[in-house]
Design a protein around this motif. Structure first.
Motif, PDB file in Angstrom:
ATOM      1  N   ILE A   1       9.202   2.054  53.124  1.00 13.69           N
ATOM      2  CA  ILE A   1      10.020   2.627  52.054  1.00 13.69           C
ATOM      3  C   ILE A   1      10.805   3.825  52.571  1.00 13.69           C
ATOM      4  CG2 ILE A   1       9.865   3.921  49.894  1.00 13.69           C
ATOM      5  CD1 ILE A   1       7.589   2.038  49.110  1.00 13.69           C
ATOM      6  N   ARG A   2      10.218   4.591  53.467  1.00 12.46           N
ATOM      7  CA  ARG A   2      10.899   5.778  53.991  1.00 12.46           C
ATOM      8  C   ARG A   2      11.823   5.460  55.157  1.00 12.46           C
ATOM      9  NH1 ARG A   2       7.849  10.399  52.091  1.00 12.46           N
ATOM     10  NH2 ARG A   2       6.124   9.600  50.888  1.00 12.46           N
TER      11      ARG A   2
ATOM     12  N   LEU B   1      13.397   2.298  55.885  1.00 12.15           N
ATOM     13  CA  LEU B   1      14.492   1.355  55.635  1.00 12.15           C
ATOM     14  C   LEU B   1      15.804   2.022  55.220  1.00 12.15           C
ATOM     15  CD1 LEU B   1      12.781  -1.745  54.016  1.00 12.15           C
ATOM     16  CD2 LEU B   1      13.907  -1.583  56.230  1.00 12.15           C
ATOM     17  N   PRO B   2      15.805   2.994  54.311  1.00 11.53           N
ATOM     18  CA  PRO B   2      17.099   3.622  53.985  1.00 11.53           C
ATOM     19  C   PRO B   2      17.744   4.299  55.193  1.00 11.53           C
ATOM     20  CG  PRO B   2      15.493   4.153  52.314  1.00 11.53           C
ATOM     21  CD  PRO B   2      14.751   3.464  53.416  1.00 11.53           C
ATOM     22  N   LEU B   3      16.955   4.849  56.084  1.00  9.12           N
ATOM     23  CA  LEU B   3      17.528   5.489  57.270  1.00  9.12           C
ATOM     24  C   LEU B   3      18.176   4.486  58.206  1.00  9.12           C
ATOM     25  CD1 LEU B   3      14.773   8.130  58.075  1.00  9.12           C
ATOM     26  CD2 LEU B   3      17.029   8.525  57.114  1.00  9.12           C
ATOM     27  N   THR B   4      17.615   3.291  58.282  1.00  7.01           N
ATOM     28  CA  THR B   4      18.179   2.293  59.184  1.00  7.01           C
ATOM     29  C   THR B   4      19.304   1.485  58.529  1.00  7.01           C
ATOM     30  OG1 THR B   4      16.473   0.707  58.550  1.00  7.01           O
ATOM     31  CG2 THR B   4      16.051   2.069  60.498  1.00  7.01           C
ATOM     32  N   LEU B   5      19.231   1.281  57.216  1.00  7.56           N
ATOM     33  CA  LEU B   5      20.249   0.472  56.551  1.00  7.56           C
ATOM     34  C   LEU B   5      21.526   1.254  56.258  1.00  7.56           C
ATOM     35  CD1 LEU B   5      18.084  -1.550  54.010  1.00  7.56           C
ATOM     36  CD2 LEU B   5      18.996  -2.311  56.203  1.00  7.56           C
ATOM     37  N   PHE B   6      21.407   2.536  55.954  1.00  5.08           N
ATOM     38  CA  PHE B   6      22.565   3.347  55.606  1.00  5.08           C
ATOM     39  C   PHE B   6      22.865   4.339  56.719  1.00  5.08           C
ATOM     40  CE2 PHE B   6      20.530   2.357  51.471  1.00  5.08           C
ATOM     41  CZ  PHE B   6      21.510   1.523  50.979  1.00  5.08           C
ATOM     42  N   GLN B   7      23.405   3.846  57.817  1.00  9.18           N
ATOM     43  CA  GLN B   7      23.696   4.725  58.944  1.00  9.18           C
ATOM     44  C   GLN B   7      25.064   5.383  58.811  1.00  9.18           C
ATOM     45  OE1 GLN B   7      23.096   2.463  62.493  1.00  9.18           O
ATOM     46  NE2 GLN B   7      20.876   2.498  62.291  1.00  9.18           N
TER      47      GLN B   7
ATOM     48  N   ILE C   1      27.999   7.874  53.252  1.00  7.96           N
ATOM     49  CA  ILE C   1      28.269   7.289  51.940  1.00  7.96           C
ATOM     50  C   ILE C   1      29.515   7.959  51.379  1.00  7.96           C
ATOM     51  CG2 ILE C   1      27.375   6.991  49.609  1.00  7.96           C
ATOM     52  CD1 ILE C   1      24.568   7.061  50.822  1.00  7.96           C
TER      53      ILE C   1
ATOM     54  N   GLN D   1      27.034   9.082  45.590  1.00  5.93           N
ATOM     55  CA  GLN D   1      26.577  10.391  46.053  1.00  5.93           C
ATOM     56  C   GLN D   1      26.022  11.218  44.895  1.00  5.93           C
ATOM     57  OE1 GLN D   1      29.886  12.177  48.080  1.00  5.93           O
ATOM     58  NE2 GLN D   1      29.144  11.531  50.093  1.00  5.93           N
TER      59      GLN D   1
ATOM     60  N   LEU E   1      22.617   9.742  43.815  1.00 10.44           N
ATOM     61  CA  LEU E   1      21.545  10.101  44.750  1.00 10.44           C
ATOM     62  C   LEU E   1      21.218  11.595  44.682  1.00 10.44           C
ATOM     63  CD1 LEU E   1      22.517   7.925  47.834  1.00 10.44           C
ATOM     64  CD2 LEU E   1      20.654   7.545  46.214  1.00 10.44           C
TER      65      LEU E   1
END
Length: 104
Positions: free
Chosen positions: A17-18, A20-26, A29, A35, A38
């Protein structure tokens, strides 16, 4: 032995959970709506976690509601966190002492 597997799966899910967002949203935004969404997520989550606890933390929901109202008014007036917390605690203390004498 099954407790070990439960803990291992829980740790893996928490890590995913922690991570995946770092790897998917490189990329940065650029959507202003996303924005702003979030930006407010932590405040909404914190409110959803603490609001029920505020009303259940005292002996009476009436004293909790009184302290909540006082805390919100002081916070909107720009008072500091320590002041708001201290006055809210004092409000609960006074309300708990006065409630037995009030006909409710």
């Amino acid at each position: 032995m099954s407790l070990f597997w439960y803990l291992l799966v829980m740790a893996g899910v928490t890590y995913l959970i922690r991570m995946l967002p770092l790897t998917l949203f490189q990329k940065r935004i650029r959507s202003r709506w996303l924005q702003s969404f979030l930006y407010y997520v932590p405040y909404a989550c914190l409110s959803a976690m603490t609001f029920p606890a505020i009303l259940a933390a005292t002996e009476s929901p009436v004293s909790a509601a009184a302290a909540l109202v006082v805390a919100v008014v002081l916070a909107l007036a720009g008072k500091g966190l320590v002041t708001v917390a201290a006055v809210a605690c004092a409000t609960v203390f006074v309300a708990e002492r006065l409630l037995p004498f009030l006909p409710l």
